[in-house]
Design an enzyme around this catalytic site. Structure first.
Site, PDB file in Angstrom:
ATOM      1  CD  GLU A  16      -2.578  -0.943   2.717  1.00  0.00           C
ATOM      2  OE1 GLU A  16      -2.704  -1.924   3.475  1.00  0.00           O
ATOM      3  OE2 GLU A  16      -3.142   0.078   2.888  1.00  0.00           O
ATOM      4  NE  ARG A 243       2.916  -8.038  10.885  1.00  0.00           N
ATOM      5  CZ  ARG A 243       2.440  -7.250   9.921  1.00  0.00           C
ATOM      6  NH1 ARG A 243       1.522  -7.642   9.002  1.00  0.00           N
ATOM      7  NH2 ARG A 243       3.096  -5.852   9.852  1.00  0.00           N
ATOM      8  CE  LYS A 253       2.791  -0.138   4.976  1.00  0.00           C
ATOM      9  NZ  LYS A 253       2.173  -0.232   3.640  1.00  0.00           N
TER      10      LYS A 253
END
Ligand code: ATP
Ligand code: MG
Length: 542
Positions: A16, A243, A253
């Protein structure tokens, strides 16, 4: 491929564009691009998941591309965007409405959340759930043309408000966001939701294996429902993996952005940040980071990796490639009383003692030199093999010197050491004399003043987010000593024109890189990683 199920493997990396990439993304990049390298004819797409124009910025698109290339990967063909498919995604929305599998809903975001229910409570149907298709179609069209304000309507798929999987309780697939988009400009007033856009983009690109992190496992049934309902020509197989979590490190983020915006760090590329741009500026190498990702491996189980492992991978790589040079971080002057004042002797020293192929360079030796303040102790304990009054030490690649006298200022601070050197000891010890210690040095005549920044962990606890539930923010664990700036350091003259990004080992000190702000008249170095300090271990033991 062996059974003929696939002719060609296609993976993708779908960031993103709402922030810079971090070390966790490096794992996903290495995995997806790595698989494409492992199989003949395989491809890996770079696709920006640009479905939320409020959070996106052209700066992030640029930074992400740069970071992927820097890490050593190249996407297949043109860069893709979820926004490339907006028209198609809209058409699929229309199709779902016509199939009576989607409806325009007038509940607010808040109401939708309330209606959704919980893990133990079924959801409640929206009053619009049975809106006739024709009505939904008309409303959806008007949503598209910008007639309605943000939040007034959404398009939702009609699945099952009683599903045990909350993701299947009529999730929203389009919402109104009356804002322009970095790629499509002012064309759209509605934007697809991530879950809807993501699985369809994968299908449209013919992705064979959609690799994602574990938290999307519960979204898989929704993706499958969408793709099956729409009968898309391709149906990618989703496989989830854990992850990357690193201790002492934030990999979110949103939080990284907060650190930047609240000025806890200099920017996204602050060398303390676990962003790829931060690690690059700190002097971490792409090879070191890739090696780390390989070692971490791919698992189904959530674990926390020790940051020391990343440092070790970077250290191993720098050990191979970094030129050895001399730099004194915290200098103290020594004067060699028996060395002529006007003389400047050129010594040839190896760039990498273990790698002769890396060549040699010249360093100048003179009457006045700098050594590291901590390499001298007036009252040295047993086992201290560096310089002390009346004792000898070797100056690396040069002569043996003896400290004769300590000069102090009024406050008792040592200002200078008067020493003598032994001309017979260049590169060898004279018969019968063992000089154990070797220290680094820089000529005061030719050495260059420079700034050396020593970085430490950005957080002073292993899990800065551990107390968030108790209301203690990770920001309260920011390590105030995570940067130490030495402005009085002295580096050998050969580094005069050192290019930003070049890697060096400052002998006995650590691995350093030239900062992007550095130039010939104001050299700036960042410590990438330390060497292993055996003296610190001895001290700890004692
Ligand atoms: P963040 O939570 O930091 O915002 P994200 O998942 O929202 O991360 P994306 O830009 O959506 O960020 O991530 C792109 C890809 O990188 C996704 O496929 C995601 O699964 C993967 N990814 C993100 N963080 C990690 C991580 N810590 N470890 C492994 N893969 C990750
Ligand atoms: Mg994401």
């Amino acid at each position: 491929m062996k059974t003929g199920k696939h002719q060609k493997i296609i993976t993708r990396f779908p960031p993103e564009p709402n922030g810079f990439l971090h070390v966790g993304h490096a794992k996903a990049i290495c995995l997806n691009f790595g698989i494409a390298q492992d199989y003949a004819g395989a491809e890996c797409n770079l696709r920006f998941d640009d479905t939320n124009p409020y959070k996106e910025d052209p700066i992030y698109f640029q930074a992400i591309k740069k970071d992927i290339e820097w890490l050593g990967f190249k996407w297949s063909g043109e860069i893709k965007h979820a926004s490339d498919y907006f028209e198609q995604l809209y058409a699929y929305g229309v199709q779902l409405i016509k199939m009576d599998k989607a409806y325009v809903c007038s509940l607010t975001g808040e109401q939708i959340r309330e209606h959704r229910g919980t893990l133990t409570e079924a959801g409640k149907a929206s009053p619009d759930r049975n809106r006739p298709s024709a009505e939904s179609l008309a409303l959806f069209e008007r949503m598209r043309t910008g007639e309605f304000p943000d939040g007034s309507y959404t398009l939702r798929v009609k699945i099952d408000m009683n599903s045990g999987n909350i993701n299947l309780r009529d999730p929203v697939i389009f919402r109104i966001l009356r804002t322009s988009h970095p790629m499509t400009g002012d064309k759209w007033f509605i934007y697809p939701m991530y879950d809807y856009a993501h699985c369809l983009s994968d299908a449209l690109e013919g992705i064979t294996h959609s690799l994602c992190t574990l938290e999307f496992e519960d979204h898989r049934p929704l993706y499958d429902w969408i793709l099956e309902t729409l009968q898309t020509p391709k149906h990618p197989r989703q496989i989830e993996f854990a992850r990357l979590n690193l201790n002492y490190t934030i990999t979110s983020k949103r939080k990284l952005r907060e650190l930047v915006e609240n000025k806890h760090v200099e920017g996204w590329d602050d060398p303390r940040m676990a962003t790829l741009s931060g690690m690059r500026r700190r002097g971490y190498t792409a090879e070191g980071i890739r090696d780390f990702c390989t070692r971490v491996g791919v698992t189904k189980k959530d674990t926390v990796i020790d940051i020391g492992m990343l440092e070790e991978c970077v250290r191993n790589d720098l050990n191979e490639r970094a030129t050895r040079v001399f730099c004194v971080l915290d200098p103290i002057k020594i004067v060699l009383e028996n060395f002529p004042a006007e003389k400047c002797e050129d010594l040839t020293v190896p760039n990498h003692p273990q790698k002769p192929e890396l060549g040699a360079r010249t360093v100048s030796f003179s009457r006045e030199l700098y050594i590291e303040r901590e390499d001298f102790l007036e009252a040295a304990p047993k086992g201290f093999f560096r310089l002390t009054t009346g004792a000898e030490v070797r100056l690396r690649f040069a002569y043996v010197i003896r400290c004769e006298k300590v000069i102090k200022d009024a406050a008792g601070q040592i200002t200078e050491l008067r020493c003598t050197y032994d001309p017979a000891t260049l590169g060898k010890n004279p018969e019968g004399r063992k000089v154990k210690g070797v220290i680094h040095w820089v000529s005061a005549l030719t050495g260059l003043n420079c700034t050396v920044r020593l970085y430490d962990r950005l957080f002073n606890v292993p899990d800065p987010t551990a107390k968030e539930k108790e209301g203690v923010s990770y920001l309260s664990f920011v390590n105030p000593d995570s940067i130490q700036v030495n402005q009085k350091s002295v580096v050998e003259a050969s580094l005069k024109g050192a290019a930003p990004g070049a890697h060096f080992q400052f002998e006995r000190v650590g691995y350093f890189t030239v900062d992007r702000t550095s130039h010939a008249d104001a050299l700036v170095f960042n410590r990438s990683v330390s060497l292993k300090d055996t003296w610190a271990k001895v001290q700890a033991k004692e």
